[in-house]
Write a protein that holds these residues in place. Structure first.
Motif, short mmCIF file in Angstrom:
data_model
loop_
_atom_site.label_atom_id
_atom_site.label_comp_id
_atom_site.label_asym_id
_atom_site.label_seq_id
_atom_site.Cartn_x
_atom_site.Cartn_y
_atom_site.Cartn_z
N ASP A 11 0.25 -12.98 -10.79
CA ASP A 11 0.33 -12.43 -9.45
C ASP A 11 0.57 -13.60 -8.50
O ASP A 11 -0.35 -14.10 -7.87
CB ASP A 11 -0.97 -11.71 -9.09
CG ASP A 11 -0.87 -10.93 -7.79
OD1 ASP A 11 0.22 -10.85 -7.21
OD2 ASP A 11 -1.91 -10.41 -7.35
N ASP A 12 1.80 -14.06 -8.44
CA ASP A 12 2.09 -15.30 -7.73
C ASP A 12 3.01 -15.11 -6.54
O ASP A 12 3.77 -16.00 -6.17
CB ASP A 12 2.68 -16.33 -8.69
CG ASP A 12 3.92 -15.82 -9.41
OD1 ASP A 12 4.36 -14.69 -9.12
OD2 ASP A 12 4.45 -16.55 -10.26
N LEU A 13 2.94 -13.94 -5.88
CA LEU A 13 3.75 -13.73 -4.69
C LEU A 13 3.35 -14.71 -3.59
O LEU A 13 2.18 -15.00 -3.40
CB LEU A 13 3.59 -12.30 -4.17
CG LEU A 13 4.18 -11.18 -5.01
CD1 LEU A 13 3.90 -9.84 -4.35
CD2 LEU A 13 5.67 -11.37 -5.18
N GLU A 14 4.33 -15.21 -2.89
CA GLU A 14 4.06 -16.10 -1.76
C GLU A 14 4.19 -15.37 -0.43
O GLU A 14 3.98 -15.95 0.63
CB GLU A 14 5.01 -17.30 -1.81
CG GLU A 14 4.73 -18.18 -3.01
CD GLU A 14 5.48 -19.48 -2.97
OE1 GLU A 14 6.12 -19.78 -1.94
OE2 GLU A 14 5.40 -20.20 -3.96
N TRP A 15 4.53 -14.10 -0.50
CA TRP A 15 4.72 -13.28 0.70
C TRP A 15 4.55 -11.84 0.29
O TRP A 15 5.12 -11.41 -0.72
CB TRP A 15 6.13 -13.51 1.25
CG TRP A 15 6.53 -12.61 2.37
CD1 TRP A 15 7.08 -11.37 2.26
CD2 TRP A 15 6.44 -12.86 3.76
NE1 TRP A 15 7.34 -10.84 3.51
CE2 TRP A 15 6.95 -11.75 4.45
CE3 TRP A 15 5.98 -13.95 4.52
CZ2 TRP A 15 7.01 -11.67 5.84
CZ3 TRP A 15 6.03 -13.87 5.89
CH2 TRP A 15 6.55 -12.75 6.53
N LEU A 16 3.78 -11.07 1.03
CA LEU A 16 3.75 -9.63 0.80
C LEU A 16 3.39 -8.92 2.09
O LEU A 16 2.93 -9.53 3.04
CB LEU A 16 2.84 -9.24 -0.36
CG LEU A 16 1.37 -9.61 -0.36
CD1 LEU A 16 0.54 -8.68 0.46
CD2 LEU A 16 0.88 -9.57 -1.80
N VAL A 17 3.67 -7.62 2.08
CA VAL A 17 3.57 -6.82 3.30
C VAL A 17 2.70 -5.59 3.05
O VAL A 17 2.81 -4.95 1.99
CB VAL A 17 4.99 -6.38 3.76
CG1 VAL A 17 4.91 -5.45 4.97
CG2 VAL A 17 5.85 -7.59 4.06
N LEU A 18 1.89 -5.26 4.04
CA LEU A 18 1.14 -4.01 4.04
C LEU A 18 1.76 -3.07 5.07
O LEU A 18 2.21 -3.50 6.13
CB LEU A 18 -0.33 -4.26 4.42
CG LEU A 18 -1.15 -5.07 3.44
CD1 LEU A 18 -2.58 -5.27 3.98
CD2 LEU A 18 -1.19 -4.43 2.07
N THR A 19 1.76 -1.79 4.72
CA THR A 19 2.33 -0.77 5.61
C THR A 19 1.27 0.27 5.92
O THR A 19 0.25 0.38 5.24
CB THR A 19 3.53 -0.07 4.94
OG1 THR A 19 3.07 0.74 3.86
CG2 THR A 19 4.57 -1.07 4.46
N ASP A 20 1.56 1.08 6.94
CA ASP A 20 0.69 2.22 7.22
C ASP A 20 1.12 3.38 6.31
O ASP A 20 2.02 3.23 5.48
CB ASP A 20 0.70 2.60 8.70
CG ASP A 20 2.07 3.06 9.22
OD1 ASP A 20 2.95 3.43 8.41
OD2 ASP A 20 2.25 3.06 10.45
N ALA A 21 0.50 4.52 6.48
CA ALA A 21 0.77 5.67 5.61
C ALA A 21 2.20 6.18 5.73
O ALA A 21 2.70 6.87 4.85
CB ALA A 21 -0.22 6.80 5.93
N HIS A 22 2.88 5.84 6.82
CA HIS A 22 4.26 6.28 7.03
C HIS A 22 5.28 5.24 6.59
O HIS A 22 6.48 5.44 6.79
CB HIS A 22 4.48 6.63 8.50
CG HIS A 22 3.48 7.63 9.01
ND1 HIS A 22 3.50 8.96 8.65
CD2 HIS A 22 2.41 7.47 9.82
CE1 HIS A 22 2.49 9.58 9.23
NE2 HIS A 22 1.82 8.71 9.94
#
Length: 138
Positions: free
Chosen positions: A45-56
């Motif tokens: 699990d070596d991501l250097e960038w990731l994004v969280l979103t809302d339910a939409h």
């Protein structure tokens, strides 16, 4: 064409991308952008960038790997300034106390208790990477 650029999301630096993303995913009820989910096949699990979103699916927070991140000392002004913080609101004092317990249970550190303020009761926390955030009644 628009007259102003549009804010897409807020990015937090961290030495532990997945760990900080998990903290905020659980705290705020967000989900991973497709492709950013934790691996389920045992791969690194070596991501250097990731994004969280809302339910939409709207992007809300991103996390970027950095090799070193000095811990903020705010509200002590003699050290490292906060530079940025998140303000989170709740509808009443009962919800404020509930969210305090949740934040602490998820690994936040309480920095300030200002619940005696009749105008704007709040708590200030640091997330696991040291970024400050406030939860207050609005």
């Amino acid at each position: 064409m628009t007259d102003y650029p549009q804010l897409q999301l807020t990015v937090l630096d961290t030495t532990d991308v997945r760990g900080l993303a998990e903290f905020y995913r659980k705290l705020l009820g967000f989900q991973y952008r497709p492709g950013d989910e934790p691996p389920t096949d045992g791969s690194p699990d070596d991501l250097e960038w990731l994004v969280l979103t809302d339910a939409h699916g709207a992007r809300q927070l991103a996390f970027q790997a950095v090799p070193v991140l000095p811990r903020v000392t705010w509200p002590d002004a003699s050290g490292v300034a906060q530079q940025l913080h998140l303000d989170l609101t709740v509808p009443d004092r009962a919800a404020l106390e509930h969210q305090r317990e949740r934040a602490l249970g998820l690994g936040a550190e309480q920095l300030l208790d200002r619940t005696d303020d009749p105008e704007e009761p709040l708590y200030v926390f640091a997330d696991p990477a040291g970024h400050p955030f406030c939860v207050f009644v609005a």
